[in-house]
Design a protein around this motif. Structure first.
Motif, PDB file in Angstrom:
ATOM      1  N   ASP A 402      14.145   2.241   5.377  1.00  0.00           N
ATOM      2  CA  ASP A 402      14.110   2.894   4.203  1.00  0.00           C
ATOM      3  C   ASP A 402      13.135   2.542   3.276  1.00  0.00           C
ATOM      4  OD1 ASP A 402      14.563   5.029   2.723  1.00  0.00           O
ATOM      5  OD2 ASP A 402      16.661   4.779   2.427  1.00  0.00           O
ATOM      6  N   GLU A 403      11.945   2.838   3.059  1.00  0.00           N
ATOM      7  CA  GLU A 403      11.021   2.594   2.225  1.00  0.00           C
ATOM      8  C   GLU A 403      11.045   0.848   1.811  1.00  0.00           C
ATOM      9  OE1 GLU A 403      10.993   4.827  -1.501  1.00  0.00           O
ATOM     10  OE2 GLU A 403      11.647   6.606  -0.345  1.00  0.00           O
ATOM     11  N   PRO A 404      10.589   0.209   2.985  1.00  0.00           N
ATOM     12  CA  PRO A 404      10.800  -1.175   2.993  1.00  0.00           C
ATOM     13  C   PRO A 404       9.747  -2.024   2.194  1.00  0.00           C
ATOM     14  CG  PRO A 404       9.833  -0.596   5.035  1.00  0.00           C
ATOM     15  CD  PRO A 404      10.310   0.598   4.368  1.00  0.00           C
ATOM     16  N   THR A 405       8.693  -1.255   1.936  1.00  0.00           N
ATOM     17  CA  THR A 405       7.522  -1.916   1.280  1.00  0.00           C
ATOM     18  C   THR A 405       7.181  -1.420  -0.321  1.00  0.00           C
ATOM     19  OG1 THR A 405       6.011  -0.370   2.294  1.00  0.00           O
ATOM     20  CG2 THR A 405       6.398  -2.622   3.485  1.00  0.00           C
ATOM     21  N   GLY A 406       8.173  -0.586  -0.829  1.00  0.00           N
ATOM     22  CA  GLY A 406       8.051  -0.375  -1.936  1.00  0.00           C
ATOM     23  C   GLY A 406       7.603  -1.233  -3.201  1.00  0.00           C
ATOM     24  N   GLY A 407       6.807  -1.006  -4.024  1.00  0.00           N
ATOM     25  CA  GLY A 407       6.170  -1.941  -5.063  1.00  0.00           C
ATOM     26  C   GLY A 407       5.627  -3.172  -4.583  1.00  0.00           C
ATOM     27  N   VAL A 408       5.167  -3.304  -3.322  1.00  0.00           N
ATOM     28  CA  VAL A 408       4.762  -4.607  -2.540  1.00  0.00           C
ATOM     29  C   VAL A 408       3.205  -4.561  -2.627  1.00  0.00           C
ATOM     30  CG1 VAL A 408       4.749  -6.086  -0.894  1.00  0.00           C
ATOM     31  CG2 VAL A 408       6.816  -5.000  -1.415  1.00  0.00           C
ATOM     32  N   ASP A 409       2.410  -5.591  -2.938  1.00  0.00           N
ATOM     33  CA  ASP A 409       0.720  -5.575  -3.051  1.00  0.00           C
ATOM     34  C   ASP A 409       0.353  -5.119  -1.423  1.00  0.00           C
ATOM     35  OD1 ASP A 409      -0.070  -8.243  -1.659  1.00  0.00           O
ATOM     36  OD2 ASP A 409       1.673  -8.926  -2.983  1.00  0.00           O
ATOM     37  N   PRO A 410      -0.707  -4.844  -1.523  1.00  0.00           N
ATOM     38  CA  PRO A 410      -1.370  -4.429   0.006  1.00  0.00           C
ATOM     39  C   PRO A 410      -1.487  -5.371   0.860  1.00  0.00           C
ATOM     40  CG  PRO A 410      -2.752  -3.556  -1.840  1.00  0.00           C
ATOM     41  CD  PRO A 410      -1.924  -4.411  -2.450  1.00  0.00           C
ATOM     42  N   ALA A 411      -1.874  -6.868   0.582  1.00  0.00           N
ATOM     43  CA  ALA A 411      -1.885  -7.901   1.353  1.00  0.00           C
ATOM     44  C   ALA A 411      -0.488  -8.103   2.278  1.00  0.00           C
ATOM     45  CB  ALA A 411      -2.445  -9.126   1.001  1.00  0.00           C
ATOM     46  N   THR A 412       0.520  -7.946   1.280  1.00  0.00           N
ATOM     47  CA  THR A 412       1.916  -8.438   1.723  1.00  0.00           C
ATOM     48  C   THR A 412       2.289  -7.251   2.611  1.00  0.00           C
ATOM     49  OG1 THR A 412       2.572  -9.692  -0.244  1.00  0.00           O
ATOM     50  CG2 THR A 412       3.997  -9.247   0.899  1.00  0.00           C
ATOM     51  N   ARG A 413       2.130  -6.010   2.297  1.00  0.00           N
ATOM     52  CA  ARG A 413       2.501  -4.798   2.977  1.00  0.00           C
ATOM     53  C   ARG A 413       1.809  -5.096   4.547  1.00  0.00           C
ATOM     54  NH1 ARG A 413       1.177  -0.028   2.066  1.00  0.00           N
ATOM     55  NH2 ARG A 413      -0.668  -0.459   0.569  1.00  0.00           N
ATOM     56  N   ARG A 414       0.290  -5.290   4.601  1.00  0.00           N
ATOM     57  CA  ARG A 414      -0.232  -5.543   5.899  1.00  0.00           C
ATOM     58  C   ARG A 414       0.469  -6.494   6.752  1.00  0.00           C
ATOM     59  NH1 ARG A 414      -3.853  -8.058   9.113  1.00  0.00           N
ATOM     60  NH2 ARG A 414      -5.533  -6.644   9.934  1.00  0.00           N
ATOM     61  N   GLN A 415       0.978  -7.642   5.943  1.00  0.00           N
ATOM     62  CA  GLN A 415       1.748  -8.647   6.875  1.00  0.00           C
ATOM     63  C   GLN A 415       3.194  -8.059   7.473  1.00  0.00           C
ATOM     64  OE1 GLN A 415       2.314 -11.987   4.096  1.00  0.00           O
ATOM     65  NE2 GLN A 415       0.308 -12.390   4.133  1.00  0.00           N
ATOM     66  N   PHE A 416       3.650  -7.237   6.548  1.00  0.00           N
ATOM     67  CA  PHE A 416       4.923  -6.801   7.116  1.00  0.00           C
ATOM     68  C   PHE A 416       4.663  -5.743   8.231  1.00  0.00           C
ATOM     69  CE2 PHE A 416       8.346  -3.875   6.811  1.00  0.00           C
ATOM     70  CZ  PHE A 416       9.318  -4.494   6.605  1.00  0.00           C
ATOM     71  N   TRP A 417       3.640  -4.960   8.398  1.00  0.00           N
ATOM     72  CA  TRP A 417       3.219  -4.102   9.292  1.00  0.00           C
ATOM     73  C   TRP A 417       3.089  -5.067  10.805  1.00  0.00           C
ATOM     74  CZ3 TRP A 417       3.954   0.861  10.611  1.00  0.00           C
ATOM     75  CH2 TRP A 417       4.654   1.576   9.500  1.00  0.00           C
ATOM     76  N   GLU A 418       2.440  -6.045  10.462  1.00  0.00           N
ATOM     77  CA  GLU A 418       2.389  -6.933  11.692  1.00  0.00           C
ATOM     78  C   GLU A 418       3.534  -7.232  12.281  1.00  0.00           C
ATOM     79  OE1 GLU A 418      -0.154  -9.982  10.080  1.00  0.00           O
ATOM     80  OE2 GLU A 418      -1.919  -8.802  10.492  1.00  0.00           O
TER      81      GLU A 418
END
Length: 488
Positions: A402-418
């Motif tokens: 449920d909106e797990p990446t809210g407020g996170v910078d793009p580089a960190t979001r990319r790692q999360f999606w990996e």
């Protein structure tokens, strides 16, 4: 004329240096962005400039007044919308507004003209408690409370985090109107489209100003952080027409009195699929997710999750799913290992299993040295990886994000999606809500809810082609603008 001048400001919290010799200035009437990852020092800077926190060294002025020696003058001139707290949830809309006016020795009536254009959009809900408002409405109320004493400088600490793209656009249109009144605006945001609306931005990282310039200059110079290469859309590893359905929903309805929060929705999600569940604030997606995760019962219709009936077997569902939200996912006062053990125990795993899998997980995440580190002291990106890993530690059939990446910078979001892609490759179904439309592009299929109904369902490419829109942001906006009911 300079509205804000900051010279060599530093601030420590025990061993952590939040700000280190920070210097910058903001012109009167400018829209100035302060951007950077979580923990960069943005909130500390705002609190110092609002005279809520004393710097250890250096000087700062707002409208020519010193933030230490002339704090009473500062407080008359600044409006502050903090990221985590700005409204009293148990007070009504009207009570919140009157309370904040009283704090500044003024009245709503005396300053109504200064907030009229914003407040008129929520005035019909004046007797509703703030906690019952949607994200977009809370945002407008919080802005009214920050403006009720006619400040000349407005500080906004990530005001649109967790708010849908359409409400975010509306909010920035309001800010453009405030600029026309020559109000100086200092805003932080993790959304690149909002960064580009600023005239200049300062990039703050680890308490240090890394660069100041136009949005184009900063986003180009630090492209690795703000514009990392996108994730190539995977082929659906395990998904085909014969794959089993992990989620099956038919004519699901959830009514509160005469109001249908979820109004007759039907869909299926297959094993190993990444399914994006989108909608504006108030569209009904959270209510639907609560029914699927066993937290709420439907009014009518049927649903099965990992083979269990959502009406009668919700306790079984809870044991066979994973869940991660933006607001809560880890206990910060427990260590890394303690968090893993706690959640694994809740999911019914044996002590032997937990010990064996914990070692393997810590090794995989390169967290072995941090086994006994308190979660509160971890960087946000690490917390995020850990929270996701904990949510799938028991190998659930489906994980709800449920909106797990809210407020996170793009580089960190990319790692999360990996990590998400890796889980899907192992056959775990991922059911995810997000307000980042670039993340919607990463999903195998997407549903978009409007007014409690599913208005669109298909792959990102199918939806773009069907609605003749260039990207998912335009698809979402096109559909959300068709809503007829208020988000509240």
């Amino acid at each position: 004329m300079k509205a804000i001048e900051v010279n060599n400001i530093s601030k420590h919290y025990n061993k952590v240096q939040a700000l280190r010799n920070v210097s910058f200035s903001v012109n009167k009437g400018e829209v100035f962005g302060v951007i950077g990852p979580d923990g960069a020092g943005k909130t500390s800077m705002y609190r110092i400039l609002c005279s809520l926190l004393l710097p250890e060294s250096g000087t700062a002025t707002v409208d020519g007044f010193d933030v230490v020696r002339q704090m009473n003058e500062i407080r008359k001139r600044v409006g502050y919308m903090p990221g985590k707290f700005s409204l009293y949830q148990d007070l009504t809309v009207e009570e919140n507004l009157h309370f904040f006016a009283t704090l500044f020795n003024t009245t709503v009536e005396e300053n109504y003209d200064s907030i009229k254009t914003i407040y008129s959009q929520i005035e019909q809900f004046k007797d509703r408690k703030a906690g019952a408002l949607s994200g977009g409405m809370k945002q407008k109320l919080a802005l009214c409370c920050a403006l009720v004493h006619r400040p000349s400088v407005l500080f906004l600490d990530e005001p649109t985090t967790g708010v849908d793209p359409v409400s975010r656009k509306d909010f920035w249109e309001i800010l453009a109107q405030l600029k026309e009144r020559n109000i100086t605006i200092v805003a932080s945001t993790p959304y690149l489209d909002e960064v580009k609306k600023c005239e200049r931005v300062a990039f703050l990282s680890e308490g240090i100003i890394k660069g100041i310039g136009t949005p184009e200059e900063i986003l180009t110079e630090f492209r690795d952080i703000f514009n990392p290469p996108g994730i190539e859309h995977r082929e659906s590893y395990n998904i085909n027409k014969t794959s089993e359905n992990v989620i099956e929903v038919e004519h699901l309805v959830k009514a509160f009195g005469t109001f249908h929060a979820v109004d007759d929705i039907s869909f299926t999600v297959k094993k190993g699929e990444i399914f994006g569940f989108l909608g504006a604030n108030g569209a009904g997606k959270t209510t639907a997710m609560h029914m699927l995760t066993g937290l709420n019962q439907p009014t009518s219709g049927t649903g099965r999750v990992v083979g269990f009936d959502i009406r009668t077997e919700y306790e079984q569902i809870k044991k066979h799913i994973g869940y991660m939200s933006q607001k809560f996912s880890l206990y910060e006062d427990l260590t890394v290992a303690e968090n893993i053990r706690l959640f694994a125990g809740i999911y019914g795993m044996t002590d032997k299993e937990i010990r064996r899998k914990t070692d393997r997980l810590l090794q995989k995440l390169d967290f072995s040295e941090h086994r006994n580190t308190l979660v509160a002291s971890l960087p946000l990106g690490w917390k995020q990886k850990l929270a996701f890993s904990v949510s799938i530690f028991h190998e659930p059939g489906v994980v709800f994000l449920d909106e797990p990446t809210g407020g996170v910078d793009p580089a960190t979001r990319r790692q999360f999606w990996e990590l998400i892609y890796d889980a899907a490759k192992r056959g775990i179904t991922v059911f995810v809500t997000t307000h980042y439309m670039d993340e919607a592009e990463y999903c195998d299929r997407i549903s978009i809810m409007v007014d409690g109904k599913i208005k669109a369902l298909g792959t990102p490419n199918e939806l773009k082609q069907k609605l003749n829109q260039p990207d998912m942001d335009h698809v979402f906006t096109y559909l959300a603008r068709q809503a007829t009911r208020s988000s509240d």
